[in-house]
Write a protein that holds these residues in place. Structure first.
Motif, mmCIF file in Angstrom:
data_model
loop_
_atom_site.group_PDB
_atom_site.id
_atom_site.type_symbol
_atom_site.label_atom_id
_atom_site.label_comp_id
_atom_site.label_asym_id
_atom_site.label_seq_id
_atom_site.Cartn_x
_atom_site.Cartn_y
_atom_site.Cartn_z
ATOM 1 N N THR A 125 0.833 -1.201 0.000
ATOM 2 C CA THR A 125 0.000 0.000 0.000
ATOM 3 C C THR A 125 0.862 1.243 0.000
ATOM 4 N N LEU A 126 0.545 2.192 -0.877
ATOM 5 C CA LEU A 126 1.197 3.494 -0.917
ATOM 6 C C LEU A 126 0.233 4.525 -0.332
ATOM 7 N N PHE A 127 0.651 5.160 0.773
ATOM 8 C CA PHE A 127 -0.198 6.154 1.430
ATOM 9 C C PHE A 127 0.337 7.550 1.128
ATOM 10 N N LEU A 128 -0.450 8.347 0.423
ATOM 11 C CA LEU A 128 -0.075 9.710 0.059
ATOM 12 C C LEU A 128 -0.858 10.677 0.942
ATOM 13 N N ASP A 129 -0.193 11.175 1.974
ATOM 14 C CA ASP A 129 -0.835 12.117 2.888
ATOM 15 C C ASP A 129 -0.743 13.533 2.319
ATOM 16 N N GLU A 130 -1.732 14.355 2.639
ATOM 17 C CA GLU A 130 -1.822 15.730 2.131
ATOM 18 C C GLU A 130 -1.724 15.744 0.602
ATOM 19 N N ILE A 131 -2.544 14.925 -0.041
ATOM 20 C CA ILE A 131 -2.502 14.759 -1.493
ATOM 21 C C ILE A 131 -2.805 16.059 -2.239
ATOM 22 N N CYS A 132 -3.586 16.944 -1.627
ATOM 23 C CA CYS A 132 -3.960 18.197 -2.296
ATOM 24 C C CYS A 132 -2.801 19.176 -2.408
ATOM 25 N N GLU A 133 -1.654 18.849 -1.798
ATOM 26 C CA GLU A 133 -0.486 19.717 -1.890
ATOM 27 C C GLU A 133 0.315 19.472 -3.167
ATOM 28 N N LEU A 134 -0.016 18.431 -3.923
ATOM 29 C CA LEU A 134 0.726 18.128 -5.152
ATOM 30 C C LEU A 134 0.472 19.190 -6.220
ATOM 31 N N GLU A 135 1.525 19.556 -6.948
ATOM 32 C CA GLU A 135 1.369 20.481 -8.058
ATOM 33 C C GLU A 135 0.620 19.802 -9.197
ATOM 34 N N LEU A 136 -0.029 20.610 -10.032
ATOM 35 C CA LEU A 136 -0.849 20.071 -11.119
ATOM 36 C C LEU A 136 -0.027 19.206 -12.073
ATOM 37 N N SER A 137 1.219 19.607 -12.356
ATOM 38 C CA SER A 137 2.051 18.821 -13.283
ATOM 39 C C SER A 137 2.319 17.426 -12.732
ATOM 40 N N LEU A 138 2.534 17.342 -11.429
ATOM 41 C CA LEU A 138 2.784 16.039 -10.818
ATOM 42 C C LEU A 138 1.482 15.250 -10.681
ATOM 43 N N GLN A 139 0.366 15.932 -10.538
ATOM 44 C CA GLN A 139 -0.929 15.243 -10.494
ATOM 45 C C GLN A 139 -1.165 14.480 -11.793
ATOM 46 N N ALA A 140 -0.746 15.057 -12.906
ATOM 47 C CA ALA A 140 -0.906 14.379 -14.200
ATOM 48 C C ALA A 140 -0.083 13.091 -14.242
ATOM 49 N N LYS A 141 1.135 13.125 -13.713
ATOM 50 C CA LYS A 141 1.983 11.930 -13.701
ATOM 51 C C LYS A 141 1.428 10.871 -12.752
ATOM 52 N N LEU A 142 0.841 11.330 -11.625
ATOM 53 C CA LEU A 142 0.229 10.386 -10.697
ATOM 54 C C LEU A 142 -0.982 9.723 -11.349
ATOM 55 N N LEU A 143 -1.757 10.491 -12.094
ATOM 56 C CA LEU A 143 -2.918 9.934 -12.798
ATOM 57 C C LEU A 143 -2.475 8.887 -13.812
ATOM 58 N N ARG A 144 -1.392 9.166 -14.534
ATOM 59 C CA ARG A 144 -0.879 8.193 -15.513
ATOM 60 C C ARG A 144 -0.457 6.903 -14.819
ATOM 61 N N PHE A 145 0.176 7.047 -13.646
ATOM 62 C CA PHE A 145 0.580 5.870 -12.872
ATOM 63 C C PHE A 145 -0.642 5.054 -12.455
ATOM 64 N N LEU A 146 -1.697 5.723 -12.002
ATOM 65 C CA LEU A 146 -2.908 5.022 -11.573
ATOM 66 C C LEU A 146 -3.585 4.304 -12.736
ATOM 67 N N GLN A 147 -3.547 4.920 -13.906
ATOM 68 C CA GLN A 147 -4.227 4.334 -15.062
ATOM 69 C C GLN A 147 -3.433 3.188 -15.686
ATOM 70 N N SER A 148 -2.103 3.317 -15.688
ATOM 71 C CA SER A 148 -1.280 2.314 -16.380
ATOM 72 C C SER A 148 -0.642 1.293 -15.441
ATOM 73 N N GLY A 149 -0.506 1.656 -14.161
ATOM 74 C CA GLY A 149 0.176 0.767 -13.231
ATOM 75 C C GLY A 149 1.669 0.690 -13.471
ATOM 76 N N THR A 150 2.234 1.697 -14.159
ATOM 77 C CA THR A 150 3.664 1.723 -14.424
ATOM 78 C C THR A 150 4.273 3.022 -13.907
ATOM 79 N N VAL A 151 5.557 2.961 -13.535
ATOM 80 C CA VAL A 151 6.268 4.148 -13.079
ATOM 81 C C VAL A 151 7.480 4.380 -13.967
ATOM 82 N N GLN A 152 7.830 5.653 -14.103
ATOM 83 C CA GLN A 152 9.012 6.036 -14.871
ATOM 84 C C GLN A 152 9.885 6.908 -13.986
ATOM 85 N N LYS A 153 11.084 6.427 -13.669
ATOM 86 C CA LYS A 153 11.989 7.184 -12.807
ATOM 87 C C LYS A 153 12.397 8.492 -13.481
#
Length: 503
Positions: free
Chosen positions: A235-263
């Protein structure tokens, strides 16, 4: 159970593998600290034989990472430095034992076997303690109706893989809730990785979540696994999620949709299976409306919402929590505290607790450190601003006007002081209705103090807290009824009263 040998000298590693295999142990071998941590995060290792001088990092860094990530392994340090200082430092960093090169076969086998038995015992103890943790309301303290609903929600969502969105004021226990979900889920044996998005600099948050490769930016001296990869299978727990910048929110959404990460700095995609639990003390929908939070990400995360109630809405839990912290901190500080006076309980119940449970922890620790027991008095609660009681001293009885039909008047034996209310009732009302009217009138007369009301009515304060919770639930249910249903219920009640009236 396997033994992981972390040794860059191939000849020594071969000797260790041969000696341990001859003793009936299953072994694996890696040469670097990074390889060791990567293998340990996958699970299945019970003992680590760790060399302190590795080509990519110091063995102490591996030890510290194992401790910080709470990886379930027992570590035996094997090094050519036999100084007392090195041994002490290794033990402080989390090592179970310490052997010096060259190590005799008998010593190696015996130490490794002892470490393996220790790890087995640790797992047994953890398994035995699981039911006790389950009975403790998932790590929370309190049995109020709002918290009972939270416990049931935790049990329900734990079985799912869907994203959980926890909301609540600061200090209400959002991380405790996230851990409870993880421990109750099928992923319990895999890592729980918490990440506070508000506590990490904005230019490093992407690296913290997704990792980076060597040279990706200034200071990136080696490859690093991100929180998402470390949570693989867990489990990955992201506390204070609303503090993320919009650009990083897009990358987090891609991770949630694809299940893949890119370093960061890499072109390679890696598959990760991590359940997402996030939390915020803001209203996420308002953040969406204000344009600070992506709407598509909100709906991707806000699948299973859990709202944690503030402490001021938890009734008698305030006293239960205070007693819990009093017992805990008194033991830590070596003080003899047993409980709270009635006046101290009144002050605790009257306080607004803007900082919720975290504020209460600070308050109780403060009074324990600065005072002596055995009973906590109201004046000891100097760490909070108490509300002074304004109600007059309670009488021994509350005046009661009874208006039957035909009218009859009577009042209690003791006259009421000036300013105290009276209540008017009619024969034919149910006992529950009369009881509620009397209790609520007494609470009003006592300035809202339930402990004081309990003394007047000669009942337990917990009885009053429980009745208030029941009435609040009944009122909420009645409010939710359609108008015609409410009218039907009222008609039914009138018919029942007429049928039961004396002829």
């Amino acid at each position: 159970m396997k033994v992981l040998i972390v040794e860059d000298a191939l000849s020594l590693a071969t000797i260790y593998e041969h000696q341990l295999s001859r003793a009936g142990m299953d072994t694996l071998h890696v040469e670097t600290g990074a390889e060791a941590l990567s293998r340990l995060r996958k699970g299945g290792i019970s003992v680590v034989l760790l060399d302190l001088q590795l080509p990519d990092m110091n063995g102490f860094e591996v030890l510290i990472t194992i401790r910080e990530e709470q990886l379930p392994v027992t570590v035996v340090v094997v090094t050519s430095s036999g100084s007392i200082k090195t041994a002490v430092e290794a033990m402080q960093a989390g090592a179970y034992d310490f052997v010096v090169k060259p190590v005799a076969e008998e010593r190696l086998v015996t130490t490794t076997r002892n470490a393996m038995e220790r790890e087995t015992l640790t797992e047994v103890v953890a398994e035995v303690r699981k039911p006790a943790r389950s009975k403790a309301n998932h790590g929370f303290i309190g049995s109020s109706l709002p918290m009972t609903a939270v416990y049931k929600m935790i049990e329900s969502v734990a079985r799912s893989n869907a994203s959980v969105f926890i909301t609540g004021e600061s200090g209400t226990g959002k991380e405790v809730c996230a851990e409870a979900i993880h421990r109750s889920s099928p992923r319990a044996k895999k890592p729980f990785i918490p990440l506070n998005c508000a506590a990490i600099p904005k230019d490093l948050i992407e690296s913290e979540i997704f990792g980076h490769v060597k040279g990706a930016f200034t200071g990136a001296t080696s490859d690093r696994e991100g929180a998402a990869a470390r949570a693989d299978g867990g489990t990955l727990f992201l506390d204070e999620i609303c503090e993320l910048e919009l650009s990083l929110q897009a990358k987090l959404l891609r991770f949630l949709q694809s299940g893949t990460v890119q370093k960061v700095g890499s072109d390679t995609l890696s598959k990760v299976d991590a359940r997402i639990v996030c939390a915020t003390n803001r209203d996420p929908l308002k953040e969406v409306e204000a344009g600070r939070f992506r709407e598509d990400l909100y709906y991707r995360l806000h699948v299973l919402p859990i709202s944690l109630p503030p402490l001021r809405a938890r009734g008698a839990d305030v006293i239960e929590l205070a007693q819990h912290f009093l017992t805990q901190f008194a033991a830590e500080e070596g003080k003899q505290f047993e409980g709270f006076s009635v006046e101290a309980e009144e002050a605790l119940m009257a306080h607004g607790w803007a900082g919720n449970v975290r504020e209460m922890q600070n308050t109780i620790r403060n009074l324990v450190v600065l005072n002596e027991g055995p009973i906590v008095e109201a004046e000891m609660l100097s760490a909070m601003q108490t509300r002074a009681p304004t109600a007059p001293p309670p009488p021994s009885a509350i005046p009661l006007n009874v208006s039957p039909s035909p009218a009859v008047s009577a009042i209690a034996d003791n006259p009421a002081p000036a300013g105290w209310p009276t209540i008017t009732v009619a024969l034919g009302q149910s006992f529950e209705t009369l009881e509620r009217q009397l209790i609520e009138a007494t609470i009003t007369a006592c300035g809202g103090s339930l402990p004081k009301t309990a003394r007047v009515l000669q009942v337990s304060p917990s009885t009053l807290y429980r009745k208030k919770e029941i009435w609040a639930a009944q009122d909420e249910t009645a409010t939710d009824l359609p108008d015609d249903q409410g009218a039907a219920n009222a008609d039914f009640a009138i018919d029942q009263m007429e049928e039961n009236a004396p002829s």
